[in-house]
Design a protein around this motif. Structure first.
Motif, PDB file in Angstrom:
ATOM      1  N   LEU A   1       0.848  -1.184   0.000  1.00  0.00           N
ATOM      2  CA  LEU A   1       0.000   0.000   0.000  1.00  0.00           C
ATOM      3  C   LEU A   1       0.892   1.245   0.000  1.00  0.00           C
ATOM      4  O   LEU A   1       1.820   1.341   0.786  1.00  0.00           O
ATOM      5  N   GLU A   2       0.582   2.185  -0.898  1.00  0.00           N
ATOM      6  CA  GLU A   2       1.371   3.415  -1.010  1.00  0.00           C
ATOM      7  C   GLU A   2       1.172   4.282   0.244  1.00  0.00           C
ATOM      8  O   GLU A   2       0.048   4.669   0.565  1.00  0.00           O
ATOM      9  N   SER A   3       2.275   4.593   0.925  1.00  0.00           N
ATOM     10  CA  SER A   3       2.170   5.364   2.161  1.00  0.00           C
ATOM     11  C   SER A   3       1.516   6.718   1.935  1.00  0.00           C
ATOM     12  O   SER A   3       0.636   7.131   2.689  1.00  0.00           O
ATOM     13  N   GLY A   4       1.921   7.407   0.866  1.00  0.00           N
ATOM     14  CA  GLY A   4       1.367   8.725   0.596  1.00  0.00           C
ATOM     15  C   GLY A   4      -0.125   8.718   0.356  1.00  0.00           C
ATOM     16  O   GLY A   4      -0.827   9.694   0.666  1.00  0.00           O
ATOM     17  N   GLU A   5      -0.630   7.601  -0.162  1.00  0.00           N
ATOM     18  CA  GLU A   5      -2.055   7.500  -0.477  1.00  0.00           C
ATOM     19  C   GLU A   5      -2.885   7.034   0.709  1.00  0.00           C
ATOM     20  O   GLU A   5      -4.024   7.470   0.898  1.00  0.00           O
ATOM     21  N   PHE A   6      -2.337   6.146   1.540  1.00  0.00           N
ATOM     22  CA  PHE A   6      -3.151   5.488   2.567  1.00  0.00           C
ATOM     23  C   PHE A   6      -2.870   5.945   3.994  1.00  0.00           C
ATOM     24  O   PHE A   6      -3.656   5.653   4.893  1.00  0.00           O
ATOM     25  N   PHE A   7      -1.778   6.642   4.231  1.00  0.00           N
ATOM     26  CA  PHE A   7      -1.344   6.988   5.581  1.00  0.00           C
ATOM     27  C   PHE A   7      -2.457   7.660   6.395  1.00  0.00           C
ATOM     28  O   PHE A   7      -2.705   7.292   7.544  1.00  0.00           O
ATOM     29  N   GLY A   8      -3.152   8.618   5.805  1.00  0.00           N
ATOM     30  CA  GLY A   8      -4.143   9.387   6.551  1.00  0.00           C
ATOM     31  C   GLY A   8      -5.581   8.974   6.331  1.00  0.00           C
ATOM     32  O   GLY A   8      -6.508   9.633   6.822  1.00  0.00           O
ATOM     33  N   ARG A   9      -5.810   7.876   5.602  1.00  0.00           N
ATOM     34  CA  ARG A   9      -7.188   7.425   5.372  1.00  0.00           C
ATOM     35  C   ARG A   9      -7.762   6.760   6.621  1.00  0.00           C
ATOM     36  O   ARG A   9      -7.026   6.297   7.496  1.00  0.00           O
ATOM     37  N   TYR A  10      -9.091   6.670   6.623  1.00  0.00           N
ATOM     38  CA  TYR A  10      -9.797   5.951   7.685  1.00  0.00           C
ATOM     39  C   TYR A  10     -10.278   4.598   7.140  1.00  0.00           C
ATOM     40  O   TYR A  10     -10.446   4.438   5.913  1.00  0.00           O
ATOM     41  N   PRO A  11     -10.493   3.614   8.017  1.00  0.00           N
ATOM     42  CA  PRO A  11     -10.911   2.284   7.564  1.00  0.00           C
ATOM     43  C   PRO A  11     -12.117   2.295   6.623  1.00  0.00           C
ATOM     44  O   PRO A  11     -12.163   1.506   5.672  1.00  0.00           O
ATOM     45  N   ARG A  12     -13.086   3.183   6.857  1.00  0.00           N
ATOM     46  CA  ARG A  12     -14.282   3.216   6.007  1.00  0.00           C
ATOM     47  C   ARG A  12     -13.953   3.616   4.568  1.00  0.00           C
ATOM     48  O   ARG A  12     -14.767   3.407   3.659  1.00  0.00           O
ATOM     49  N   GLN A  13     -12.770   4.186   4.349  1.00  0.00           N
ATOM     50  CA  GLN A  13     -12.360   4.617   3.013  1.00  0.00           C
ATOM     51  C   GLN A  13     -11.562   3.543   2.277  1.00  0.00           C
ATOM     52  O   GLN A  13     -11.060   3.788   1.189  1.00  0.00           O
TER      53      GLN A  13
END
Length: 393
Positions: free
Chosen positions: A140-152
């Motif tokens: 998983l790309e850190s820049g893309e997923f680092f700040g997402r929430y589980p529902r996303q």
């Protein structure tokens, strides 16, 4: 790790787990849920507990990290009696991944992965670095997923984050309770491949619970086939269980087509890869057309700028294309070198041209496996199976 954690946990080294006459009773029930189970799980191996629902396999696994306390018997982790360790310290030294994932919905992906390192007192810079490392490790790309929430996240992405969280503190032991049971078959296969790749890199001691025998054969260094009360019906390598089931119950798990199941014991890396013409998505369609030549039915692959396969294209597709970005048809499924030949066969059967695209650890193109290669392998396995049956007779 804390002073009471199992030995080896500080550096993430794998450890042996030994169960000695482990029993679990509930209340006044006459029959125990788990009855006197004894087994050794070697350090650095992935051992699968497989058996019908309600047989006690999850209870047995949960006793390893004391989510369920044994009624009697001993569990030794790295040579230390688990009952002598502080339960919280013990659980922080053992990664745990479950079917429902269990991500905290109000925390970001990064915060979820950093939970155990935070409890262990790591500083923020170290937690951030480890979180980025774990995201990369599970694809998983850190820049893309680092700040997402589980529902996303999709179900497969949530499972990857769950595995990243379980591995974040570099535990020597990882417990996995049907972690891929709630996702679709394609995603499940991809997650299995990812786990095999991770295990090849990390060499953890993993206990994996499933009711799916095919999954057990694909993943396990060893399989414990369990009956009621977690009675061990057979505990051996997948090869040995497929070749010589211990009794009729185990044979029922193996089922028909044992020779075809041998495909799950062979990896894509075990066969010679083939090549098809390739071109970068930034190149002209004429470049790929020239590589295809005049051979009838020739097909090529379009690769993105990171050399990941994205589209199939024929000479006819290319004749009317102005760009390789949308030419032909998308690559729907791929396998990596750690995938099983069963995975490759399934990918081939869903492909119009009879190929499985093979990728490296970060998705880069490695080659293809064709139907002829797979059919030749199946014939060899069948002949070996017939020779074995003849010798046994």
């Amino acid at each position: 790790m804390g002073a009471n954690a199992p030995s080896g946990s500080a550096g993430g080294d794998s450890v042996e787990i030994r169960l000695e006459e482990v029993t679990k009773r509930y209340g006044n029930r006459a029959e125990p849920a788990v009855d006197a189970v004894s087994m050794t799980i070697p350090a650095g191996e992935l051992v699968v507990f497989v058996g019908p629902s309600g047989c006690g396999k999850t209870t047995t696994m949960k006793m390893i990290n004391r989510l369920i306390e044994p009624t009697s018997g001993r569990i030794l982790i790295g040579g230390r009696d688990a009952s002598s360790l502080n339960p919280d310290e013990l659980r922080r030294s053992i990664g745990y991944a479950i079917q429902q994932v269990g991500l905290f919905p109000h925390l970001t992906v990064a915060e979820n992965i950093g939970v155990v390192p935070g409890l262990l007192g790591w500083d923020k810079a170290r937690i951030r670095s480890r979180t980025e490392e774990m995201l990369d490790l599970v694809g998983l790309e850190s820049g893309e997923f680092f700040g997402r929430y589980p529902r996303q996240l999709s179900g497969g992405q949530q499972q990857r984050v769950g595995v990243a969280r379980a591995l974040a503190a570099d535990p020597p032991v990882l417990l996995m309770d049907e972690p891929f049971g709630a996702v679709d078959p394609i995603t499940r296969g991809n997650l299995q491949d990812e786990l095999m790749r991770l295990q090849a890199e990390l060499g953890k001691t993993i206990v994996f619970v499933t009711h799916d025998f095919d999954e057990a054969v694909k993943l396990g260094d060893r399989i414990a086939v369990l009956g009621n009360q977690s009675k061990i019906l057979q505990y051996d390598t997948p090869e040995a269980i497929l070749a010589n089931p211990a009794d009729d119950t185990v044979a029922g798990f193996v089922g028909a087509g044992a020779s075809l199941k041998q495909l799950t014991l062979l990896r894509v890396r075990d066969v010679e890869l083939e090549e098809v013409p390739t071109a970068s998505v930034t190149e002209s369609p004429s470049v790929l057309a020239e590589k295809l030549g005049s051979r009838r039915g020739a097909v090529g692959l379009v690769l993105d700028q990171r050399r990941r396969p994205i589209r199939w294209a024929t000479k006819r597709d290319l004749a009317r294309a102005s760009s390789l970005e949308t030419v032909g048809r998308p690559v729907v499924d791929s396998v990596d070198r750690a995938s099983t030949l069963q995975d490759a066969l399934e990918a081939i059967l869903t492909d119009d041209d009879g190929y499985a695209v093979v990728t490296r650890s970060r998705g880069e193109y490695a080659g293809v496996v064709g139907i002829d290669t797979l059919m030749g392998t199946i014939r060899q396995l069948r002949e070996q199976h017939e020779d074995t049956d003849g010798a046994d007779a």
